[in-house]
Design an enzyme around this catalytic site. Structure first.
Site, mmCIF file in Angstrom:
data_model
loop_
_atom_site.group_PDB
_atom_site.id
_atom_site.type_symbol
_atom_site.label_atom_id
_atom_site.label_comp_id
_atom_site.label_asym_id
_atom_site.label_seq_id
_atom_site.Cartn_x
_atom_site.Cartn_y
_atom_site.Cartn_z
ATOM 1 N N SER A 11 17.947 2.950 39.416
ATOM 2 C CA SER A 11 16.764 3.632 39.949
ATOM 3 C C SER A 11 17.114 4.683 40.997
ATOM 4 C CB SER A 11 15.794 2.618 40.555
ATOM 5 O OG SER A 11 16.417 1.871 41.587
ATOM 6 N N ASP A 188 12.619 1.593 51.719
ATOM 7 C CA ASP A 188 12.171 0.229 51.409
ATOM 8 C C ASP A 188 13.306 -0.777 51.528
ATOM 9 O OD1 ASP A 188 13.718 0.874 49.235
ATOM 10 O OD2 ASP A 188 12.275 0.188 47.731
ATOM 11 N N HIS A 191 15.995 1.833 48.402
ATOM 12 C CA HIS A 191 15.929 3.187 47.841
ATOM 13 C C HIS A 191 15.991 4.242 48.948
ATOM 14 C CE1 HIS A 191 14.181 0.594 44.666
ATOM 15 N NE2 HIS A 191 14.917 1.392 43.896
#
Length: 241
Positions: A11, A188, A191
Site C-alpha cells: 500500500s 496512521d 502509512h
C-alpha cells in the site's frame, strides 16, 4: 520509447501516486524523461508478491514491457505483522521473508539482467497510532505491528540486498533520524505523510543517482522542447524524428 521505472510494493507504493506521494513526485520529476509505472498492491506481503510476479511482469512473448531501467521493491510492512495479533493472516516469518526477497530479486534479474533493482525496507511503526487506526477490528488492545519487529524486517531487507549485490534504502533507520518522526513521517502509524513521502522520494532519487541513473543529467528529454522550436519554421525541429 521512454525508459521505464517500475514501483513494485504494497500500500505504501500503491498510495504513492496520491497527492504529495513519492511515486507521483518521482513521475513529475521525470516528466518527458521516463515513465514511472505503478505496481502497488495494498495489503500484500512478499509471499503474495511472489505468487503474482509473473502476472505483474509478463514476458515479452506475453505482451510484457521492454526492460525498465529500474525497479523498486518495497515490501515488508505487512510481512512484519505479528503472528498472534489481528493481522496475523498477513504475517510472513522473518526467514521466509528473506528468502522471498531473494526469489523476487532472482526473478527480476532473470527477466531483466541489466535492470537496476532497489530494495526498500519497511518504515518504522508508531504503535500508539496503530491502535487509533486499525485496518481491521482489533479487540486485543495491542498493535498488530511493532517498531522492533519492523526493524528486524528492515535489517533483513538490507542484508538480502548486500547478499544479492543490489541497492537498498533503509527507510526504517532514515525516518527515525527525524525528530518527532512519528507525527512528522506517518499519518496512521504506518502509512506515509507528506514528509514521509518526501523522505522516500529523496532517498529513491539519491539511490538511482548512485546506480548511474541521474534523473537530472543522464535521462534525456524526449522530442523537441518548445524553447527549441523556431517560431519562423516550427516543423524544422521535427526533421528526422
Amino acid at each position: 520509447m521512454r525508459p521505464k521505472i517500475f514501483l513494485f510494493g504494497d500500500s505504501i507504493t500503491e498510495e504513492s501516486f496520491g497527492d504529495g506521494g513519492w511515486g507521483a513526485s518521482l513521475a513529475n520529476l521525470l516528466r518527458r524523461k521516463a515513465d514511472v509505472v505503478l505496481r502497488g498492491y495494498s495489503g500484500y506481503n512478499t509471499r503474495w508478491a511472489l505468487k503474482v510476479a509473473e502476472k505483474v511482469f509478463p514476458t515479452a512473448e506475453c505482451g510484457g514491457e521492454s526492460p525498465p531501467v529500474a525497479v523498486t521493491v518495497f515490501f515488508g510492512a505487512n510481512d512484519a505483522c505479528l503472528p498472534e495479533r489481528c493481522s496475523a493472516f498477513q504475517h510472513v516469518p522473518l526467514l521466509e521473508y528473506k528468502q522471498n526477497l531473494r526469489s523476487l530479486v532472482s526473478f527480476l534479474k532473470n527477466r531483466w539482467p541489466e535492470t537496476c533493482i532497489i530494495l526498500i525496507t519497511p518504515p518504522p511503526i508508531d504503535e500508539e497510532a496503530r491502535l487509533r487506526y486499525p485496518y481491521i477490528e482489533n479487540t486485543t488492545g495491542l498493535p498488530e505491528r511493532t517498531n522492533d519487529a519492523s526493524g528486524s524486517y528492515a535489517k533483513a531487507c538490507v542484508d538480502v540486498a548486500e547478499e544479492c549485490g543490489i541497492a537498498a534504502i533503509d527507510i526504517w533507520t532514515k525516518m527515525q533520524q527525524i525528530e518527532s518522526w512519528r507525527a512528522e513521517c506517518l499519518w496512521d502509524g504506518l502509512h506515509l505523510s507528506r514528509v514521509g513521502n518526501k523522505v522516500v522520494l529523496e532517498e529513491v532519487v539519491k539511490k538511482l543517482k548512485e546506480q548511474g541513473i541521474d534523473v537530472e543529467k543522464n535521462l534525456a528529454v524526449d522530442l523537441p522542447l518548445i524553447e527549441n522550436i523556431d517560431q519562423n519554421d516550427p516543423l524544422k525541429a521535427f526533421d528526422g524524428i
